[in-house]
Write a protein that holds these residues in place. Structure first.
Motif, PDB file in Angstrom:
ATOM      1  N   ALA A 101       0.568  -1.575   0.195  1.00 16.13           N
ATOM      2  CA  ALA A 101       0.104  -0.481   0.177  1.00 16.13           C
ATOM      3  C   ALA A 101       0.972   1.273   0.181  1.00 16.13           C
ATOM      4  O   ALA A 101       0.354   1.877  -0.574  1.00 16.13           O
ATOM      5  CB  ALA A 101      -0.658  -0.142   0.912  1.00 16.13           C
ATOM      6  N   LEU A 102       2.244   1.435   1.063  1.00 19.20           N
ATOM      7  CA  LEU A 102       2.811   2.128   0.852  1.00 19.20           C
ATOM      8  C   LEU A 102       3.552   2.356  -0.383  1.00 19.20           C
ATOM      9  O   LEU A 102       3.793   3.686  -1.200  1.00 19.20           O
ATOM     10  CB  LEU A 102       3.374   2.190   1.982  1.00 19.20           C
ATOM     11  N   LEU A 103       4.074   1.225  -0.954  1.00 21.93           N
ATOM     12  CA  LEU A 103       5.130   1.481  -2.070  1.00 21.93           C
ATOM     13  C   LEU A 103       3.913   2.236  -3.546  1.00 21.93           C
ATOM     14  O   LEU A 103       3.980   2.575  -3.955  1.00 21.93           O
ATOM     15  CB  LEU A 103       5.677   0.495  -2.747  1.00 21.93           C
ATOM     16  N   VAL A 104       2.533   1.396  -3.379  1.00 25.22           N
ATOM     17  CA  VAL A 104       1.872   2.618  -4.303  1.00 25.22           C
ATOM     18  C   VAL A 104       1.805   3.590  -4.522  1.00 25.22           C
ATOM     19  O   VAL A 104       1.554   4.268  -5.254  1.00 25.22           O
ATOM     20  CB  VAL A 104       0.354   1.465  -4.699  1.00 25.22           C
ATOM     21  N   ARG A 105       1.026   4.158  -2.955  1.00 27.71           N
ATOM     22  CA  ARG A 105       0.919   5.686  -2.580  1.00 27.71           C
ATOM     23  C   ARG A 105       2.039   6.238  -3.291  1.00 27.71           C
ATOM     24  O   ARG A 105       1.713   7.250  -3.671  1.00 27.71           O
ATOM     25  CB  ARG A 105       0.389   5.595  -1.214  1.00 27.71           C
ATOM     26  N   GLU A 106       3.631   5.979  -2.933  1.00 24.23           N
ATOM     27  CA  GLU A 106       4.509   6.413  -2.955  1.00 24.23           C
ATOM     28  C   GLU A 106       4.674   6.758  -4.751  1.00 24.23           C
ATOM     29  O   GLU A 106       5.302   7.504  -5.367  1.00 24.23           O
ATOM     30  CB  GLU A 106       5.412   6.547  -2.484  1.00 24.23           C
ATOM     31  N   ALA A 107       4.455   5.299  -5.208  1.00 20.48           N
ATOM     32  CA  ALA A 107       4.527   5.230  -7.006  1.00 20.48           C
ATOM     33  C   ALA A 107       3.417   5.961  -7.634  1.00 20.48           C
ATOM     34  O   ALA A 107       3.508   6.159  -8.588  1.00 20.48           O
ATOM     35  CB  ALA A 107       4.510   4.215  -6.982  1.00 20.48           C
ATOM     36  N   GLY A 108       2.182   6.716  -6.520  1.00 18.35           N
ATOM     37  CA  GLY A 108       1.704   7.513  -7.818  1.00 18.35           C
ATOM     38  C   GLY A 108      -0.052   7.084  -7.253  1.00 18.35           C
ATOM     39  O   GLY A 108      -0.579   7.074  -8.407  1.00 18.35           O
ATOM     40  N   GLY A 109       0.125   5.897  -7.418  1.00 19.89           N
ATOM     41  CA  GLY A 109      -0.753   4.952  -6.985  1.00 19.89           C
ATOM     42  C   GLY A 109      -2.188   5.498  -6.353  1.00 19.89           C
ATOM     43  O   GLY A 109      -1.702   6.172  -5.640  1.00 19.89           O
ATOM     44  N   THR A 110      -3.691   5.334  -6.575  1.00 18.38           N
ATOM     45  CA  THR A 110      -4.803   5.012  -5.826  1.00 18.38           C
ATOM     46  C   THR A 110      -5.214   4.204  -4.960  1.00 18.38           C
ATOM     47  O   THR A 110      -5.167   2.829  -5.268  1.00 18.38           O
ATOM     48  CB  THR A 110      -5.736   5.479  -6.239  1.00 18.38           C
ATOM     49  N   VAL A 111      -5.290   3.997  -3.499  1.00 19.29           N
ATOM     50  CA  VAL A 111      -5.398   2.554  -2.544  1.00 19.29           C
ATOM     51  C   VAL A 111      -6.569   3.119  -1.891  1.00 19.29           C
ATOM     52  O   VAL A 111      -6.545   3.730  -0.999  1.00 19.29           O
ATOM     53  CB  VAL A 111      -4.487   2.917  -1.645  1.00 19.29           C
TER      54      VAL A 111
END
Length: 260
Positions: A216-226
């Motif tokens: 979750a943190l990796l996706v958020r910090e890569a610009g994704g939506t969680v």
């Protein structure tokens, strides 16, 4: 040495140990052998990294049960999966890693995911981006769910019949809406692909923290939506989970909510 570098070094120390314990020819014979091998791996890694992680953040707590969900008490807590994908490791497959995530105020603030067999390390700090071996990660720019590679999987053995039915319905919905659907474990190794832009979405019917927090943190910090599957921001108390590139998140959400 800053904290992220220190935690990365600690997590990476488990790599040689797990490689030494890994055999491509491993074939556990039954459930008892599977559980024994899983516990032996976990114990070996924790003996190496638990105390150093606690010492790196004085006053931090340790969550003992990696299959738990829900909010944590106040303070800083380590959510660690000593062998994320342990079931794969003990069957001679390559999809496994070591993960350590620091949670503060029920939000992941730092994570390290190390893949010993490739030597790759994924890291993220809240507000400072996600990285693979120090190189910035960015989620996919796809705009069509019909062109998307998506994935799901069960969070743990023994899920409820209702959860298994939800997984089945959701896969049918995605099979008719997306390009390719994968169903596999562990969740973290699918979520690093979403963070890296190689895959486009991952969903799961689960509140198991250890499999979702790092990704979750990796996706958020890569610009994704969680979010959860109602579109609300995902938290430790959410009963389900969706991480996607922002350009296809709504389409994925629509497809999954129609199947319920």
């Amino acid at each position: 040495m800053n904290l992220l570098s220190e935690i990365t070094a600690i997590v990476q120390t488990a790599g040689p140990l797990l490689i030494d314990r890994f055999s491509a020819d491993a074939r556990p014979a039954d459930a008892d052998a599977i559980l024994a091998a899983i516990h032996a791996n976990d114990d070996a890694v924790l003996a190496l990294i638990k105390e150093p992680l606690l010492a790196a953040v004085p006053g931090s707590g340790w969550v003992e049960d990696e299959l738990e969900g829900g909010d944590l008490p106040p303070g800083e807590w380590w959510i660690v999966d000593p062998v994320e994908g342990n079931i794969n490791h003990i069957h001679g497959m390559t999809d496994w890693s070591v993960t350590a995530t620091l949670v503060r105020g029920n939000e992941p603030v730092l994570t390290v995911v190390h893949l010993p067999l490739t030597g790759d390390t994924y890291t993220a700090l809240a507000g400072e981006g996600a990285f693979l071996n120090g190189r910035p990660l960015t989620v996919s720019a796809k705009t069509s769910l019909a062109a998307a590679l998506v994935a799901t999987g069960q969070a743990k053995p023994g899920e409820s019949a209702e959860t298994f039915q939800q997984i089945g319905r959701s896969m049918t919905a995605m099979l008719t809406s997306s390009l390719v659907v994968q169903a596999s474990v562990p969740a973290t190794l699918r979520l690093i692909q979403v963070a890296a832009g190689r895959m486009d979405a991952f969903w799961q019917y689960s509140d198991v923290r250890s499999g979702l927090l790092a990704g979750a943190l990796l996706v958020r910090e890569a610009g994704g939506t969680v979010t959860d599957l109602t579109g609300k921001s995902w938290t430790l108390t959410s009963p389900n989970f969706l991480a996607a590139a922002p350009t296809i998140h709504q389409a994925a959400l629509d497809a999954l909510t129609k199947c319920d």
